[in-house]
Every structure is written in structure tokens, then in C-alpha cells.
Design a protein around this motif. Structure first.
Motif, PDB file in Angstrom:
ATOM      1  N   GLN A  64       0.845  -1.191   0.000  1.00  0.00           N
ATOM      2  CA  GLN A  64       0.000   0.000   0.000  1.00  0.00           C
ATOM      3  C   GLN A  64       0.877   1.237   0.000  1.00  0.00           C
ATOM      4  OE1 GLN A  64      -2.902  -0.965   3.370  1.00  0.00           O
ATOM      5  NE2 GLN A  64      -4.095   0.247   1.930  1.00  0.00           N
ATOM      6  N   LYS A  65       0.388   2.267  -0.667  1.00  0.00           N
ATOM      7  CA  LYS A  65       1.121   3.528  -0.752  1.00  0.00           C
ATOM      8  C   LYS A  65       1.115   4.226   0.604  1.00  0.00           C
ATOM      9  CE  LYS A  65       1.406   7.195  -4.183  1.00  0.00           C
ATOM     10  NZ  LYS A  65       0.654   7.851  -5.268  1.00  0.00           N
ATOM     11  N   GLY A  66       2.235   4.859   0.928  1.00  0.00           N
ATOM     12  CA  GLY A  66       2.349   5.574   2.190  1.00  0.00           C
ATOM     13  C   GLY A  66       3.507   6.552   2.150  1.00  0.00           C
ATOM     14  N   ILE A  80       5.946   4.237   8.623  1.00  0.00           N
ATOM     15  CA  ILE A  80       5.286   4.678   7.401  1.00  0.00           C
ATOM     16  C   ILE A  80       3.818   4.939   7.698  1.00  0.00           C
ATOM     17  CG2 ILE A  80       4.744   4.045   5.014  1.00  0.00           C
ATOM     18  CD1 ILE A  80       7.114   1.792   5.791  1.00  0.00           C
ATOM     19  N   GLU A  81       3.332   6.104   7.273  1.00  0.00           N
ATOM     20  CA  GLU A  81       1.908   6.418   7.394  1.00  0.00           C
ATOM     21  C   GLU A  81       1.235   5.994   6.094  1.00  0.00           C
ATOM     22  OE1 GLU A  81      -0.405  10.488   7.347  1.00  0.00           O
ATOM     23  OE2 GLU A  81       0.539  10.136   9.316  1.00  0.00           O
ATOM     24  N   ILE A  82       0.317   5.035   6.209  1.00  0.00           N
ATOM     25  CA  ILE A  82      -0.366   4.467   5.046  1.00  0.00           C
ATOM     26  C   ILE A  82      -1.486   5.394   4.594  1.00  0.00           C
ATOM     27  CG2 ILE A  82      -1.762   2.491   4.255  1.00  0.00           C
ATOM     28  CD1 ILE A  82       1.193   1.877   4.710  1.00  0.00           C
ATOM     29  N   GLU A  83      -1.674   5.510   3.292  1.00  0.00           N
ATOM     30  CA  GLU A  83      -2.760   6.317   2.723  1.00  0.00           C
ATOM     31  C   GLU A  83      -4.036   5.476   2.716  1.00  0.00           C
ATOM     32  OE1 GLU A  83      -1.603   7.861  -1.086  1.00  0.00           O
ATOM     33  OE2 GLU A  83       0.217   8.766  -0.275  1.00  0.00           O
ATOM     34  N   ASN A  86      -7.189   6.651   7.400  1.00  0.00           N
ATOM     35  CA  ASN A  86      -7.128   6.622   8.870  1.00  0.00           C
ATOM     36  C   ASN A  86      -5.773   7.062   9.408  1.00  0.00           C
ATOM     37  OD1 ASN A  86      -9.757   5.521   9.157  1.00  0.00           O
ATOM     38  ND2 ASN A  86      -8.942   3.522   8.605  1.00  0.00           N
ATOM     39  N   LYS A  87      -4.847   7.382   8.495  1.00  0.00           N
ATOM     40  CA  LYS A  87      -3.472   7.725   8.885  1.00  0.00           C
ATOM     41  C   LYS A  87      -2.831   6.610   9.710  1.00  0.00           C
ATOM     42  CE  LYS A  87      -3.845  12.686   8.541  1.00  0.00           C
ATOM     43  NZ  LYS A  87      -3.187  13.906   8.945  1.00  0.00           N
ATOM     44  N   SER A  88      -3.109   5.367   9.338  1.00  0.00           N
ATOM     45  CA  SER A  88      -2.529   4.210  10.021  1.00  0.00           C
ATOM     46  C   SER A  88      -1.023   4.199   9.830  1.00  0.00           C
ATOM     47  CB  SER A  88      -3.107   2.908   9.469  1.00  0.00           C
ATOM     48  OG  SER A  88      -4.511   2.868   9.649  1.00  0.00           O
ATOM     49  N   ASN A  89      -0.302   3.819  10.880  1.00  0.00           N
ATOM     50  CA  ASN A  89       1.147   3.703  10.812  1.00  0.00           C
ATOM     51  C   ASN A  89       1.546   2.241  10.847  1.00  0.00           C
ATOM     52  OD1 ASN A  89       2.779   6.568  12.292  1.00  0.00           O
ATOM     53  ND2 ASN A  89       0.933   6.520  11.081  1.00  0.00           N
ATOM     54  N   VAL A  90       2.527   1.897  10.004  1.00  0.00           N
ATOM     55  CA  VAL A  90       3.111   0.563   9.985  1.00  0.00           C
ATOM     56  C   VAL A  90       4.621   0.737  10.028  1.00  0.00           C
ATOM     57  CG1 VAL A  90       1.184  -0.467   8.733  1.00  0.00           C
ATOM     58  CG2 VAL A  90       3.144   0.424   7.459  1.00  0.00           C
TER      59      VAL A  90
END
Length: 106
Positions: A64-66, A80-83, A86-90
Motif C-alpha cells: 500500500q502507498k504511504g 510509514i503512514e499508510i494512505e 485513517n493515517k494508520s502507521n506501519v
């Protein structure tokens, strides 16, 4: 083996201490110690490919893009903040295409 809980809050001034215990007879202590220390990130060997702010793809089961938001976060090479809305971080534990890569061209 060990137990890990990433929900634990460290107290102010508390020393973080991690230990590996090798159990066995006639172990070559220097061999294991030197091999383990060779894995440590140092300024000489820890240059990362993607700067903070770079648009990347992160593996979250699928890529996924981030955006890279931090380097060396809690021992992980990237946060990385995923697009995903929800501004999820991985996290990418190491700088490897299996975890983080250049955005694929369509």
C-alpha cells in the motif's frame, strides 16, 4: 523463548534492557558475541534508501502507498503512514524491498 508486549509503557528514566541467553555446552562465546554485534546498526552501515517524507509502498499483506514519517523508530528502520484514510502507521523493520519499496509505476 521470551514474551513481548508492545503495550508496556516505559517509566521516566527507566533503563531499557534486553538480553539474549544462549544455553548449551562448549559454546564459542566470542563467535556468538561478535556475530550478534555485527548486526547492530551504526552510522556507517545504517544509511536508509528513503528519506523522511518520501512516498513509498509498504507491505501490509499487500503493498500500500504511504509516506515515510520516521527513521529508526523503536528499532525499526522506518515508520510509514499508510494512505488509508485513517493515517494508520506501519513499520518496516529493515530496509528491504520485502517490507518497503519504490512506488510501482502503473
Amino acid at each position: 523463548l521470551g514474551d513481548f508486549d508492545d503495550e508496556v509503557e516505559w517509566k521516566e528514566g527507566e533503563v531499557r534492557d534486553n538480553r539474549f541467553v544462549f544455553i548449551g555446552k562448549n559454546l564459542k562465546h566470542d563467535f556468538y558475541r561478535e556475530g550478534f554485534r555485527a548486526c547492530f546498526a551504526t552510522p556507517e552501515n545504517s544509511e536508509l534508501r528513503f528519506p523522511i517524507g518520501a512516498t513509498v509502498e509498504a507491505n501490509v499483506g499487500v503493498f500500500q502507498k504511504g509516506t515515510v514519517v520516521k527513521h529508526w523508530d523503536n528499532g525499526n528502520a522506518y515508520r510509514i503512514e499508510i494512505e488509508d484514510g485513517n493515517k494508520s502507521n506501519v513499520w518496516a523493520p529493515i530496509d528491504h524491498d520485502a517490507y518497503i519499496r519504490v512506488v510501482a509505476v502503473a
